[in-house]
Write a protein that holds these residues in place. Structure first.
Motif, PDB file in Angstrom:
ATOM      1  N   GLN A 175       0.839  -1.184   0.000  1.00 23.55           N
ATOM      2  CA  GLN A 175       0.000   0.000   0.000  1.00 23.55           C
ATOM      3  C   GLN A 175       0.877   1.237   0.000  1.00 23.55           C
ATOM      4  O   GLN A 175       1.668   1.447   0.923  1.00 23.55           O
ATOM      5  CB  GLN A 175      -0.933   0.009   1.211  1.00 23.55           C
ATOM      6  CG  GLN A 175      -1.962   1.117   1.180  1.00 23.55           C
ATOM      7  CD  GLN A 175      -3.089   0.887   2.174  1.00 23.55           C
ATOM      8  OE1 GLN A 175      -2.970   0.093   3.101  1.00 23.55           O
ATOM      9  NE2 GLN A 175      -4.187   1.583   1.976  1.00 23.55           N
ATOM     10  N   LYS A 191      -3.105   5.420  -1.580  1.00 21.95           N
ATOM     11  CA  LYS A 191      -3.548   4.466  -2.585  1.00 21.95           C
ATOM     12  C   LYS A 191      -4.114   3.226  -1.902  1.00 21.95           C
ATOM     13  O   LYS A 191      -3.850   2.970  -0.728  1.00 21.95           O
ATOM     14  CB  LYS A 191      -2.391   4.077  -3.518  1.00 21.95           C
ATOM     15  CG  LYS A 191      -1.919   5.198  -4.404  1.00 21.95           C
ATOM     16  CD  LYS A 191      -0.946   4.691  -5.446  1.00 21.95           C
ATOM     17  CE  LYS A 191      -0.546   5.797  -6.410  1.00 21.95           C
ATOM     18  NZ  LYS A 191       0.404   5.297  -7.454  1.00 21.95           N
ATOM     19  N   GLN A 192      -4.867   2.461  -2.667  1.00 21.48           N
ATOM     20  CA  GLN A 192      -5.439   1.232  -2.128  1.00 21.48           C
ATOM     21  C   GLN A 192      -4.381   0.138  -2.051  1.00 21.48           C
ATOM     22  O   GLN A 192      -3.402   0.148  -2.805  1.00 21.48           O
ATOM     23  CB  GLN A 192      -6.601   0.772  -3.026  1.00 21.48           C
ATOM     24  CG  GLN A 192      -7.836   1.645  -2.914  1.00 21.48           C
ATOM     25  CD  GLN A 192      -9.023   1.033  -3.644  1.00 21.48           C
ATOM     26  OE1 GLN A 192      -8.866   0.251  -4.576  1.00 21.48           O
ATOM     27  NE2 GLN A 192     -10.222   1.382  -3.220  1.00 21.48           N
ATOM     28  N   ARG A 193      -4.611  -0.788  -1.140  1.00 23.92           N
ATOM     29  CA  ARG A 193      -3.720  -1.933  -1.047  1.00 23.92           C
ATOM     30  C   ARG A 193      -3.846  -2.762  -2.319  1.00 23.92           C
ATOM     31  O   ARG A 193      -4.952  -2.971  -2.826  1.00 23.92           O
ATOM     32  CB  ARG A 193      -4.084  -2.773   0.185  1.00 23.92           C
ATOM     33  CG  ARG A 193      -3.066  -3.803   0.571  1.00 23.92           C
ATOM     34  CD  ARG A 193      -3.393  -4.446   1.898  1.00 23.92           C
ATOM     35  NE  ARG A 193      -3.336  -3.489   3.004  1.00 23.92           N
ATOM     36  CZ  ARG A 193      -3.408  -3.850   4.280  1.00 23.92           C
ATOM     37  NH1 ARG A 193      -3.555  -5.125   4.615  1.00 23.92           N
ATOM     38  NH2 ARG A 193      -3.359  -2.939   5.228  1.00 23.92           N
ATOM     39  N   GLU A 194      -2.715  -3.238  -2.837  1.00 22.41           N
ATOM     40  CA  GLU A 194      -2.731  -3.992  -4.086  1.00 22.41           C
ATOM     41  C   GLU A 194      -1.923  -5.275  -3.950  1.00 22.41           C
ATOM     42  O   GLU A 194      -0.998  -5.378  -3.143  1.00 22.41           O
ATOM     43  CB  GLU A 194      -2.174  -3.147  -5.240  1.00 22.41           C
ATOM     44  CG  GLU A 194      -0.723  -2.770  -5.100  1.00 22.41           C
ATOM     45  CD  GLU A 194      -0.184  -2.025  -6.315  1.00 22.41           C
ATOM     46  OE1 GLU A 194      -0.906  -1.882  -7.320  1.00 22.41           O
ATOM     47  OE2 GLU A 194       0.988  -1.590  -6.256  1.00 22.41           O
TER      48      GLU A 194
END
Length: 115
Positions: free
Chosen positions: A39, A43-46
């Motif tokens: 993360q 931003k979103q966790r990916e």
């Protein structure tokens, strides 16, 4: 008590390498699919990489070829080798264990890649 403890994060220059490790206890490690997620700020966790209980692997977009995930069922560890690091790889990297509806997360390890 289930514990996932990441280690190996730090600061590295662009083009460098780091190896993250996640030590797992409290579960039957070999039964679980293990993953790495990251993360970045705001931003979103990916997904970074997943290695299944049968050791098949899957990588996030554009990461295969630079990152390699592996597991050692004898040591209850899952590693992430990161090469050719880029500034956009900066973020907190989390270890994850999943079996059916059971899911566990580590506390995260900071990786910072300077340009």
């Amino acid at each position: 008590q289930v514990r996932l403890v990441e280690s190996g994060g730090g600061l590295v220059q662009a083009g460098g390498s780091l190896r993250l490790s996640c030590a797992v206890s409290g579960i039957v490690f070999s039964w679980y699919d293990m993953g790495w997620y990251r993360q970045a700020p705001e931003k979103q966790r990916e997904l970074v990489a997943v290695i299944s209980s049968s050791s098949s692997t899957k990588y996030g977009d554009s990461l295969k070829g630079r990152f390699t995930v592996s597991r050692d069922n004898a040591k209850n560890t899952v590693d992430l080798q990161m090469n050719s690091l880029k500034p956009e790889d900066t973020g907190v990297y989390y270890c994850n264990a999943v079996l059916g509806r059971d899911a566990y997360w580590g506390q995260g390890a900071q990786v910072t890649v300077s340009s």
